[in-house]
Motif scaffolding. Structure first.
Motif, PDB file in Angstrom:
ATOM      1  N   ARG A  49      47.935   2.834 -14.885  1.00  0.00           N
ATOM      2  CA  ARG A  49      46.846   1.887 -15.115  1.00  0.00           C
ATOM      3  C   ARG A  49      45.661   2.172 -14.193  1.00  0.00           C
ATOM      4  O   ARG A  49      44.508   2.181 -14.629  1.00  0.00           O
ATOM      5  N   THR A  50      45.948   2.420 -12.922  1.00  0.00           N
ATOM      6  CA  THR A  50      44.875   2.706 -11.967  1.00  0.00           C
ATOM      7  C   THR A  50      44.106   3.962 -12.350  1.00  0.00           C
ATOM      8  O   THR A  50      42.866   3.977 -12.309  1.00  0.00           O
ATOM      9  N   ARG A  51      44.825   5.012 -12.744  1.00  0.00           N
ATOM     10  CA  ARG A  51      44.163   6.265 -13.113  1.00  0.00           C
ATOM     11  C   ARG A  51      43.359   6.101 -14.395  1.00  0.00           C
ATOM     12  O   ARG A  51      42.251   6.634 -14.512  1.00  0.00           O
ATOM     13  N   VAL A  52      43.879   5.345 -15.346  1.00  0.00           N
ATOM     14  CA  VAL A  52      43.173   5.123 -16.608  1.00  0.00           C
ATOM     15  C   VAL A  52      41.867   4.389 -16.365  1.00  0.00           C
ATOM     16  O   VAL A  52      40.813   4.775 -16.887  1.00  0.00           O
ATOM     17  N   ILE A  53      41.900   3.343 -15.550  1.00  0.00           N
ATOM     18  CA  ILE A  53      40.697   2.555 -15.290  1.00  0.00           C
ATOM     19  C   ILE A  53      39.643   3.386 -14.559  1.00  0.00           C
ATOM     20  O   ILE A  53      38.451   3.342 -14.888  1.00  0.00           O
ATOM     21  N   LYS A  54      40.071   4.179 -13.568  1.00  0.00           N
ATOM     22  CA  LYS A  54      39.113   4.989 -12.814  1.00  0.00           C
ATOM     23  C   LYS A  54      38.499   6.102 -13.647  1.00  0.00           C
ATOM     24  O   LYS A  54      37.378   6.535 -13.377  1.00  0.00           O
ATOM     25  N   SER A  55      39.221   6.582 -14.637  1.00  0.00           N
ATOM     26  CA  SER A  55      38.729   7.700 -15.444  1.00  0.00           C
ATOM     27  C   SER A  55      37.831   7.253 -16.588  1.00  0.00           C
ATOM     28  O   SER A  55      37.279   8.100 -17.298  1.00  0.00           O
ATOM     29  N   LEU A  56      37.656   5.938 -16.774  1.00  0.00           N
ATOM     30  CA  LEU A  56      36.848   5.426 -17.879  1.00  0.00           C
ATOM     31  C   LEU A  56      35.746   4.513 -17.348  1.00  0.00           C
ATOM     32  O   LEU A  56      35.805   3.289 -17.504  1.00  0.00           O
ATOM     33  N   PRO A  57      34.708   5.086 -16.706  1.00  0.00           N
ATOM     34  CA  PRO A  57      33.646   4.241 -16.140  1.00  0.00           C
ATOM     35  C   PRO A  57      32.839   3.510 -17.209  1.00  0.00           C
ATOM     36  O   PRO A  57      32.251   2.472 -16.926  1.00  0.00           O
ATOM     37  N   GLY A  58      32.810   4.045 -18.429  1.00  0.00           N
ATOM     38  CA  GLY A  58      32.022   3.415 -19.487  1.00  0.00           C
ATOM     39  C   GLY A  58      32.792   2.410 -20.320  1.00  0.00           C
ATOM     40  O   GLY A  58      32.251   1.866 -21.278  1.00  0.00           O
ATOM     41  N   VAL A  59      34.043   2.139 -19.954  1.00  0.00           N
ATOM     42  CA  VAL A  59      34.876   1.194 -20.698  1.00  0.00           C
ATOM     43  C   VAL A  59      35.237   0.027 -19.796  1.00  0.00           C
ATOM     44  O   VAL A  59      35.702   0.224 -18.671  1.00  0.00           O
ATOM     45  N   GLU A  60      35.028  -1.186 -20.281  1.00  0.00           N
ATOM     46  CA  GLU A  60      35.360  -2.373 -19.503  1.00  0.00           C
ATOM     47  C   GLU A  60      36.874  -2.482 -19.309  1.00  0.00           C
ATOM     48  O   GLU A  60      37.648  -2.170 -20.215  1.00  0.00           O
ATOM     49  N   GLN A  61      37.281  -2.948 -18.121  1.00  0.00           N
ATOM     50  CA  GLN A  61      38.707  -3.107 -17.842  1.00  0.00           C
ATOM     51  C   GLN A  61      39.353  -4.120 -18.782  1.00  0.00           C
ATOM     52  O   GLN A  61      40.537  -4.000 -19.113  1.00  0.00           O
ATOM     53  N   THR A  62      38.574  -5.110 -19.212  1.00  0.00           N
ATOM     54  CA  THR A  62      39.117  -6.127 -20.116  1.00  0.00           C
ATOM     55  C   THR A  62      39.418  -5.563 -21.501  1.00  0.00           C
ATOM     56  O   THR A  62      40.088  -6.221 -22.296  1.00  0.00           O
ATOM     57  N   SER A  63      38.922  -4.338 -21.789  1.00  0.00           N
ATOM     58  CA  SER A  63      39.188  -3.722 -23.091  1.00  0.00           C
ATOM     59  C   SER A  63      40.580  -3.114 -23.153  1.00  0.00           C
ATOM     60  O   SER A  63      41.050  -2.747 -24.233  1.00  0.00           O
ATOM     61  N   LEU A  64      41.237  -2.982 -22.002  1.00  0.00           N
ATOM     62  CA  LEU A  64      42.581  -2.424 -21.949  1.00  0.00           C
ATOM     63  C   LEU A  64      43.602  -3.530 -22.228  1.00  0.00           C
ATOM     64  O   LEU A  64      43.719  -4.493 -21.464  1.00  0.00           O
ATOM     65  N   ARG A  65      44.332  -3.403 -23.328  1.00  0.00           N
ATOM     66  CA  ARG A  65      45.299  -4.433 -23.697  1.00  0.00           C
ATOM     67  C   ARG A  65      46.588  -4.306 -22.888  1.00  0.00           C
ATOM     68  O   ARG A  65      47.047  -5.269 -22.266  1.00  0.00           O
ATOM     69  N   SER A  66      47.184  -3.132 -22.888  1.00  0.00           N
ATOM     70  CA  SER A  66      48.447  -2.943 -22.177  1.00  0.00           C
ATOM     71  C   SER A  66      48.750  -1.464 -22.033  1.00  0.00           C
ATOM     72  O   SER A  66      48.127  -0.618 -22.693  1.00  0.00           O
ATOM     73  N   ILE A  67      49.724  -1.177 -21.185  1.00  0.00           N
ATOM     74  CA  ILE A  67      50.238   0.182 -21.011  1.00  0.00           C
ATOM     75  C   ILE A  67      51.757   0.119 -21.134  1.00  0.00           C
ATOM     76  O   ILE A  67      52.415  -0.633 -20.404  1.00  0.00           O
ATOM     77  N   VAL A  68      52.296   0.872 -22.066  1.00  0.00           N
ATOM     78  CA  VAL A  68      53.737   0.914 -22.277  1.00  0.00           C
ATOM     79  C   VAL A  68      54.246   2.239 -21.726  1.00  0.00           C
ATOM     80  O   VAL A  68      53.978   3.307 -22.284  1.00  0.00           O
ATOM     81  N   HIS A  69      54.966   2.177 -20.606  1.00  0.00           N
ATOM     82  CA  HIS A  69      55.456   3.373 -19.935  1.00  0.00           C
ATOM     83  C   HIS A  69      56.931   3.587 -20.273  1.00  0.00           C
ATOM     84  O   HIS A  69      57.772   2.713 -20.031  1.00  0.00           O
ATOM     85  N   VAL A  70      57.230   4.748 -20.834  1.00  0.00           N
ATOM     86  CA  VAL A  70      58.615   5.118 -21.145  1.00  0.00           C
ATOM     87  C   VAL A  70      59.030   6.168 -20.117  1.00  0.00           C
ATOM     88  O   VAL A  70      58.810   7.370 -20.315  1.00  0.00           O
ATOM     89  N   ALA A  71      59.595   5.707 -19.008  1.00  0.00           N
ATOM     90  CA  ALA A  71      59.911   6.599 -17.894  1.00  0.00           C
ATOM     91  C   ALA A  71      60.919   7.668 -18.289  1.00  0.00           C
ATOM     92  O   ALA A  71      60.821   8.822 -17.850  1.00  0.00           O
ATOM     93  N   LYS A  72      61.895   7.308 -19.109  1.00  0.00           N
ATOM     94  CA  LYS A  72      62.936   8.258 -19.494  1.00  0.00           C
ATOM     95  C   LYS A  72      62.359   9.449 -20.242  1.00  0.00           C
ATOM     96  O   LYS A  72      62.781  10.600 -20.051  1.00  0.00           O
TER      97      LYS A  72
END
Length: 320
Positions: free
Chosen positions: A242-265
């Protein structure tokens, strides 16, 4: 009284030579340039500055500087065309690739104050735009998009407005181009959008074209608003993603991110957005991949398992 001694002119800019790209300077080795101190207001910070005017070559139109040197140094752009001096690209393309957030204020009240503070910081130095923190994927993207040769065609005369109305009788003596204007999104450009990198139509076209070449063309199904990340490092967590996604998208509002589904396996993740436009902006920014913890991730369009829509058939761009 010298301008700097007058308190009303203390913030006005004086310079001896403009900051220009090779294209705007032209191919004429014997260029003559006129100089007018405080000739106009800067197109971005509204401070009076020294204006330069010149003809870049035979058959070309006269060009002039439109922003002050302080603003040009702040964004590392040409004073005339407002394109990046290193990559010769719109600032929106550069900022998207490098993950840079523009901190310059856009309101009339703060612009001049910000410019004066920046002028003090730039004393005795050149470009302050630091891309050292940029990912290797972003730098690779800029190298692929960068214009390596001057594009002198951009210095051609403007289209003759009388010819467009069928009223020009000058013929070959007319100094303007006898072509019919094309009315599309590229004809709606302005200084503010180009400088601040907001909704620049030229940048949008460049980013969308590059993403399509990299296999990230937006799917026809408008309900798809998720991007699939593969080859995640073993150390990755939902929070680090989540942190990397937000930092890499300066032109996208953080509120536009709905969720992150991480499948660690499976070492993969879905990045879900609330709207299609934000998802497309992310696909354009990650067209060369996304770097996390020194590893390059694969990026594809996909649909999250948590999506309420029925799952699509398995393909190269979707994972179920």
């Amino acid at each position: 009284m010298p301008p700097k001694a007058d308190i009303n002119k203390a913030g006005w800019e004086q310079s001896e030579f403009p900051i220009l790209c090779e294209t705007c300077l032209g191919n004429n080795p014997f260029i003559r340039m006129s100089k007018q101190e405080f000739g106009r207001e800067c197109g971005t910070c509204a401070r009076p500055f020294t204006v330069f005017r010149w003809n870049p070559g035979a058959g070309m139109r006269f060009k002039t500087t439109v922003i002050c040197q302080t603003c040009a140094k702040t964004r590392n752009v040409c004073q005339t065309c407002l394109l990046d001096l290193e990559y010769h690209l719109p600032t929106q393309v550069r900022d998207t690739a490098l993950g840079v957030t523009n901190e310059a204020p856009t309101s009339d009240i703060n612009r001049e104050y910000y410019a004066q503070n920046q002028e003090t910081k730039f004393a005795g130095s050149e470009n302050k735009l630091n891309d050292g923190r940029a990912s290797s994927a972003g730098r690779e993207m800029l190298k692929q998009l960068a214009r390596t040769e001057p594009y002198y065609k951009r210095n051609r005369p403007h289209i003759c407005s009388f010819y467009a109305k069928g009223e020009c009788n000058r013929g070959s003596d007319c100094p303007y181009r006898h072509e019919m204007p094309v009315n599309n999104e590229l004809s709606k450009q302005n200084i503010q959008d180009r400088f601040f990198g907001n909704d620049d139509p030229v940048a949008r076209k460049i980013l969308a074209g590059h993403a399509e070449k990299q296999g990230l063309k937006p799917p026809e199904d408008e309900s798809v608003m998720s991007l699939f990340l593969s080859s995640l490092p073993a150390s990755a967590t939902e929070d680090t993603i989540r942190t990397r996604v937000i930092k890499s998208l300066p032109g996208v509002e953080q509120t536009s991110l709905r969720s992150i589904v991480h499948v660690a396996k499976s070492r993969c993740a879905f990045v879900n957005f609330k709207d299609r436009v934000s998802a497309e902006r992310a696909a354009e920014a990650w067209s060369n991949g996304l770097d996390i913890d020194g590893e390059r991730l694969g990026v594809r369009w996909g649909r999250s398992k948590n999506s309420s829509a029925p799952p699509p058939a398995v393909s190269a761009t979707t994972v179920t």
